[in-house]
Motif scaffolding. Sequence first.
Motif, PDB file in Angstrom:
ATOM      1  N   ASN A 170       0.819  -1.216   0.000  1.00 60.55           N
ATOM      2  CA  ASN A 170       0.000   0.000   0.000  1.00 60.55           C
ATOM      3  C   ASN A 170       0.854   1.269   0.000  1.00 60.55           C
ATOM      4  OD1 ASN A 170       0.999  -0.148   2.559  1.00 60.55           O
ATOM      5  ND2 ASN A 170      -0.954   0.126   3.608  1.00 60.55           N
ATOM      6  N   ARG A 171       2.146   1.159  -0.257  1.00 61.66           N
ATOM      7  CA  ARG A 171       3.046   2.313  -0.296  1.00 61.66           C
ATOM      8  C   ARG A 171       3.428   2.618  -1.741  1.00 61.66           C
ATOM      9  NH1 ARG A 171       4.044   2.742   4.931  1.00 61.66           N
ATOM     10  NH2 ARG A 171       4.431   0.904   6.188  1.00 61.66           N
ATOM     11  N   GLU A 172       3.511   3.923  -2.020  1.00 62.69           N
ATOM     12  CA  GLU A 172       3.866   4.348  -3.365  1.00 62.69           C
ATOM     13  C   GLU A 172       4.821   5.528  -3.277  1.00 62.69           C
ATOM     14  OE1 GLU A 172       1.701   5.856  -7.459  1.00 62.69           O
ATOM     15  OE2 GLU A 172       0.490   5.050  -5.837  1.00 62.69           O
ATOM     16  N   GLY A 173       5.745   5.592  -4.218  1.00 62.93           N
ATOM     17  CA  GLY A 173       6.687   6.695  -4.266  1.00 62.93           C
ATOM     18  C   GLY A 173       7.640   6.537  -5.426  1.00 62.93           C
ATOM     19  N   VAL A 174       8.642   7.386  -5.432  1.00 65.22           N
ATOM     20  CA  VAL A 174       9.667   7.351  -6.470  1.00 65.22           C
ATOM     21  C   VAL A 174      10.966   6.878  -5.833  1.00 65.22           C
ATOM     22  CG1 VAL A 174      11.021   8.729  -8.093  1.00 65.22           C
ATOM     23  CG2 VAL A 174       8.575   9.183  -7.800  1.00 65.22           C
ATOM     24  N   LEU A 175      11.571   5.838  -6.407  1.00 68.84           N
ATOM     25  CA  LEU A 175      12.874   5.361  -5.951  1.00 68.84           C
ATOM     26  C   LEU A 175      13.959   6.001  -6.802  1.00 68.84           C
ATOM     27  CD1 LEU A 175      12.205   1.533  -5.488  1.00 68.84           C
ATOM     28  CD2 LEU A 175      12.297   3.309  -3.717  1.00 68.84           C
ATOM     29  N   SER A 176      14.958   6.581  -6.164  1.00 68.93           N
ATOM     30  CA  SER A 176      16.140   7.089  -6.857  1.00 68.93           C
ATOM     31  C   SER A 176      17.157   5.964  -6.906  1.00 68.93           C
ATOM     32  CB  SER A 176      16.732   8.281  -6.109  1.00 68.93           C
ATOM     33  OG  SER A 176      15.802   9.341  -6.083  1.00 68.93           O
ATOM     34  N   VAL A 177      17.659   5.660  -8.113  1.00 70.36           N
ATOM     35  CA  VAL A 177      18.574   4.529  -8.287  1.00 70.36           C
ATOM     36  C   VAL A 177      19.802   4.948  -9.083  1.00 70.36           C
ATOM     37  CG1 VAL A 177      16.700   2.843  -8.179  1.00 70.36           C
ATOM     38  CG2 VAL A 177      17.441   3.691 -10.394  1.00 70.36           C
ATOM     39  N   ARG A 178      20.859   4.175  -8.909  1.00 71.02           N
ATOM     40  CA  ARG A 178      22.057   4.274  -9.747  1.00 71.02           C
ATOM     41  C   ARG A 178      22.180   2.943 -10.472  1.00 71.02           C
ATOM     42  NH1 ARG A 178      25.142   7.659  -5.749  1.00 71.02           N
ATOM     43  NH2 ARG A 178      24.533   9.716  -6.485  1.00 71.02           N
ATOM     44  N   ASP A 189      20.924  -5.518 -15.750  1.00 68.56           N
ATOM     45  CA  ASP A 189      21.003  -4.207 -15.113  1.00 68.56           C
ATOM     46  C   ASP A 189      20.917  -4.387 -13.603  1.00 68.56           C
ATOM     47  OD1 ASP A 189      21.036  -1.393 -14.889  1.00 68.56           O
ATOM     48  OD2 ASP A 189      18.861  -1.257 -15.020  1.00 68.56           O
ATOM     49  N   ILE A 190      21.799  -3.736 -12.875  1.00 66.40           N
ATOM     50  CA  ILE A 190      21.759  -3.709 -11.415  1.00 66.40           C
ATOM     51  C   ILE A 190      21.447  -2.279 -11.010  1.00 66.40           C
ATOM     52  CG2 ILE A 190      23.048  -4.023  -9.275  1.00 66.40           C
ATOM     53  CD1 ILE A 190      24.753  -6.077 -10.811  1.00 66.40           C
ATOM     54  N   GLN A 191      20.390  -2.091 -10.224  1.00 66.40           N
ATOM     55  CA  GLN A 191      19.945  -0.762  -9.811  1.00 66.40           C
ATOM     56  C   GLN A 191      20.064  -0.668  -8.293  1.00 66.40           C
ATOM     57  OE1 GLN A 191      15.974  -0.626 -11.381  1.00 66.40           O
ATOM     58  NE2 GLN A 191      16.681  -0.689 -13.474  1.00 66.40           N
ATOM     59  N   THR A 192      20.999   0.143  -7.817  1.00 66.24           N
ATOM     60  CA  THR A 192      21.180   0.366  -6.387  1.00 66.24           C
ATOM     61  C   THR A 192      20.255   1.491  -5.953  1.00 66.24           C
ATOM     62  OG1 THR A 192      23.489  -0.317  -6.548  1.00 66.24           O
ATOM     63  CG2 THR A 192      22.848   0.926  -4.579  1.00 66.24           C
ATOM     64  N   ILE A 193      19.361   1.213  -4.999  1.00 68.51           N
ATOM     65  CA  ILE A 193      18.414   2.212  -4.510  1.00 68.51           C
ATOM     66  C   ILE A 193      19.134   3.104  -3.514  1.00 68.51           C
ATOM     67  CG2 ILE A 193      16.241   2.584  -3.278  1.00 68.51           C
ATOM     68  CD1 ILE A 193      15.483  -0.320  -4.210  1.00 68.51           C
ATOM     69  N   VAL A 194      19.129   4.402  -3.780  1.00 69.65           N
ATOM     70  CA  VAL A 194      19.834   5.348  -2.913  1.00 69.65           C
ATOM     71  C   VAL A 194      18.891   6.197  -2.065  1.00 69.65           C
ATOM     72  CG1 VAL A 194      21.923   5.407  -4.319  1.00 69.65           C
ATOM     73  CG2 VAL A 194      20.088   7.038  -4.780  1.00 69.65           C
ATOM     74  N   ASP A 195      17.603   6.264  -2.420  1.00 72.59           N
ATOM     75  CA  ASP A 195      16.628   7.021  -1.629  1.00 72.59           C
ATOM     76  C   ASP A 195      15.252   6.815  -2.234  1.00 72.59           C
ATOM     77  OD1 ASP A 195      15.643   8.620   0.394  1.00 72.59           O
ATOM     78  OD2 ASP A 195      16.507  10.478  -0.358  1.00 72.59           O
ATOM     79  N   GLY A 196      14.244   7.333  -1.552  1.00 72.12           N
ATOM     80  CA  GLY A 196      12.881   7.267  -2.046  1.00 72.12           C
ATOM     81  C   GLY A 196      12.094   8.481  -1.591  1.00 72.12           C
ATOM     82  N   THR A 197      10.897   8.658  -2.159  1.00 68.97           N
ATOM     83  CA  THR A 197      10.026   9.765  -1.786  1.00 68.97           C
ATOM     84  C   THR A 197       8.684   9.225  -1.317  1.00 68.97           C
ATOM     85  OG1 THR A 197       9.026   9.999  -3.982  1.00 68.97           O
ATOM     86  CG2 THR A 197      11.068  11.236  -3.560  1.00 68.97           C
ATOM     87  N   ASP A 198       7.896  10.107  -0.742  1.00 68.94           N
ATOM     88  CA  ASP A 198       6.532   9.803  -0.326  1.00 68.94           C
ATOM     89  C   ASP A 198       6.512   8.540   0.548  1.00 68.94           C
ATOM     90  OD1 ASP A 198       5.615  12.055  -1.794  1.00 68.94           O
ATOM     91  OD2 ASP A 198       5.586  10.851  -3.618  1.00 68.94           O
ATOM     92  N   GLY A 199       5.744   7.539   0.194  1.00 66.26           N
ATOM     93  CA  GLY A 199       5.630   6.327   0.995  1.00 66.26           C
ATOM     94  C   GLY A 199       6.871   5.459   1.011  1.00 66.26           C
ATOM     95  N   LEU A 200       7.865   5.807   0.199  1.00 65.18           N
ATOM     96  CA  LEU A 200       9.115   5.040   0.145  1.00 65.18           C
ATOM     97  C   LEU A 200      10.315   5.886   0.585  1.00 65.18           C
ATOM     98  CD1 LEU A 200       8.458   3.236  -3.255  1.00 65.18           C
ATOM     99  CD2 LEU A 200       8.039   2.366  -0.962  1.00 65.18           C
TER     100      LEU A 200
END
Length: 86
Positions: A19-27, A42-53
Amino acid sequence: PTSVAQFTAGSSLRVRIGNREGVLSVRNAGAVRTTGVGEIVDIQTIVDGTDGLAGATGVLTAFGTFTFSGGGRSEFGGVVCLPAGF
């Protein structure tokens, strides 16, 4: 076979997890074969998120195929970690 390594900083993905939604910032770090069916990884390292993430960390992986003429298809997997008490 010819391959091209690709490194991209500052990518973002809008996602919903439960039930959480947001934008994940990845490299990203990945490679694509530029001949044949165009296999990708592709390997995507999550560095941060917004809103519910907000505060999210973790890693996502993708593999599949891609060509400029036919588009592509990928399968994703990985782990998203949220701060304690989230």
